[in-house]
Scaffold this motif. Structure first.
Motif, mmCIF file in Angstrom:
data_model
loop_
_atom_site.group_PDB
_atom_site.id
_atom_site.type_symbol
_atom_site.label_atom_id
_atom_site.label_comp_id
_atom_site.label_asym_id
_atom_site.label_seq_id
_atom_site.Cartn_x
_atom_site.Cartn_y
_atom_site.Cartn_z
ATOM 1 N N PHE A 170 8.080 -0.013 -14.034
ATOM 2 C CA PHE A 170 7.354 1.313 -12.948
ATOM 3 C C PHE A 170 5.991 1.316 -13.100
ATOM 4 O O PHE A 170 5.374 1.493 -11.870
ATOM 5 C CB PHE A 170 7.838 2.621 -13.262
ATOM 6 N N PRO A 171 5.315 1.112 -14.165
ATOM 7 C CA PRO A 171 3.716 1.342 -14.201
ATOM 8 C C PRO A 171 3.353 0.069 -13.270
ATOM 9 O O PRO A 171 2.254 0.364 -12.702
ATOM 10 C CB PRO A 171 3.245 1.337 -15.635
ATOM 11 N N TRP A 223 3.619 0.790 -9.701
ATOM 12 C CA TRP A 223 2.807 2.082 -9.307
ATOM 13 C C TRP A 223 1.400 1.515 -9.099
ATOM 14 O O TRP A 223 0.597 1.864 -8.224
ATOM 15 C CB TRP A 223 2.914 3.159 -10.420
ATOM 16 N N LEU A 281 1.236 -0.252 -5.820
ATOM 17 C CA LEU A 281 1.264 0.738 -4.671
ATOM 18 C C LEU A 281 0.039 1.455 -4.613
ATOM 19 O O LEU A 281 -0.699 1.626 -3.562
ATOM 20 C CB LEU A 281 2.408 1.693 -4.918
ATOM 21 N N THR A 282 -0.622 1.904 -5.705
ATOM 22 C CA THR A 282 -1.905 2.456 -5.795
ATOM 23 C C THR A 282 -3.223 1.705 -5.122
ATOM 24 O O THR A 282 -3.946 2.108 -4.522
ATOM 25 C CB THR A 282 -2.204 3.107 -6.896
ATOM 26 N N PRO A 300 0.429 12.550 -6.578
ATOM 27 C CA PRO A 300 0.045 11.557 -5.542
ATOM 28 C C PRO A 300 1.200 11.544 -4.439
ATOM 29 O O PRO A 300 2.318 12.241 -4.360
ATOM 30 C CB PRO A 300 0.584 10.340 -6.329
ATOM 31 N N LEU A 316 3.509 10.013 -1.490
ATOM 32 C CA LEU A 316 4.184 8.902 -1.320
ATOM 33 C C LEU A 316 4.048 8.491 0.110
ATOM 34 O O LEU A 316 4.346 7.051 0.101
ATOM 35 C CB LEU A 316 5.596 9.018 -1.982
ATOM 36 N N CYS A 318 -7.159 -0.677 -9.348
ATOM 37 C CA CYS A 318 -5.607 -1.148 -9.378
ATOM 38 C C CYS A 318 -5.629 -2.541 -8.851
ATOM 39 O O CYS A 318 -4.763 -3.438 -9.106
ATOM 40 C CB CYS A 318 -4.852 0.056 -8.629
#
Length: 298
Positions: free
Chosen positions: A48-49, A52, A55-56, A69, A71, A267
């Motif tokens: 998940f990190p 994420w 995605l970020t 955040p 979505l 990111c």
């Protein structure tokens, strides 16, 4: 005269009754299904990190900084455009990290394979003490040796030098490589080595042409782990380099400035820097699993 006695007709044997059908074993199936779901949930928690972060990196700086955040925010490649087309070019740090990691990994294998061969296939006296000596070098915290290494590099004129990082990464990963390769080489049949020696092969030939192909998965696993450790190293690279020998992890710290934290760009940069390690792990995943499990089942 005696009258013959009438024979009683034989009755054909009756077939045994069919065995009753047992109900299907639902307990083991449910247990396997539950374990499978648990494995998937565990994998998603660990992934998940990273998901994420990806995605970020596809959000704008405004949407990436919102709390909580959003979505449903629109996706954009502005973070990647800023990373590749911003101020400083990311290619020199990436090339420095790749060069230092590759050279250090090759040097580690060249030094660790003969040492592991001497400690496993042809064991020396008190080899356990030797192995403990290798392991004891990892007990010292890295930050404790930072000042002596800095003073040595300053006096030797090797600050901001990529070859200094190669030497440091080699010394840091050599104990781990010796321990891993020693466990792999311990499972090599001695009869194969003795047969090669009867045929007239010397030690380098035996090591390269006989032993290395047998423990190829173990060598690949060791090389991949040493490459990952070298690629991710930050402390020595942050202190001992500035511009010329700057590595990719040090380059990432430049996104944390006094103006604020550019989360989307950071990111995006993290995704790009992580790609070489992810690609190497994906390509060598079969060898990695086979090497890490080599010798586990006797």
């Amino acid at each position: 005269m005696t009258t013959p006695t009438a024979r009683t007709p034989r009755t054909p044997p009756t077939a045994p009754p069919p065995a009753p059908k047992l109900p299907a074993a639902r307990g083991p199936r449910r247990r396997v299904t539950a374990l499978g779901l648990l494995a998937w949930l565990t994998g998603l928690v660990f992934a998940f990190p990273a998901l994420w972060m990806v995605l970020t990196s596809l959000r704008s700086e405004t949407d990436a900084a919102t709390s909580p955040p959003s979505l449903g925010a629109p996706l954009t490649l502005d973070g990647y455009r800023a990373f590749f087309g911003g101020g400083a070019s990311p290619w020199p740090p990436l090339i420095n990290s790749a060069g230092a990691s590759l050279f250090a990994t090759v040097l580690v294998l060249v030094l660790a394979l003969p040492a592991a061969y001497a400690l496993s296939v042809r064991p020396v006296r008190r080899w356990t003490d030797v192995m403990f000596f290798f392991l004891s070098t990892k007990m010292l915290p890295v930050v404790a040796g930072l000042l002596p290494v800095y003073l040595f590099a300053k006096d030797a004129g090797m600050l901001d030098n990529i070859w200094l990082l190669v030497l440091l990464y080699t010394s840091m990963n050599l104990p781990i490589a010796v321990w891993m390769l020693q466990s792999f080489l311990a499972d090599v049949p001695v009869a194969i080595i003795e047969a090669a020696r009867v045929d007239g092969a010397r030690t380098p030939t035996v090591l390269i042409r006989v032993v290395a192909p047998i423990v190829g998965p173990g060598i690949a696993a060791t090389a991949l782990i040493c490459f990952i450790f070298s690629w991710n190293e930050l402390l020595f690279a942050r202190v001992l380099t500035s511009v010329t020998a700057q590595t990719a992890p040090v380059f990432l710290t430049g996104f944390v400035t006094s103006q604020g934290l550019f989360l989307a760009q950071l990111c995006a940069a993290s995704v790009v820097v992580s790609l070489p390690v992810l690609i190497a792990g994906f390509v060598a995943q079969d060898r990695l699993v086979q090497g890490l499990s080599l010798g586990a089942v006797k």
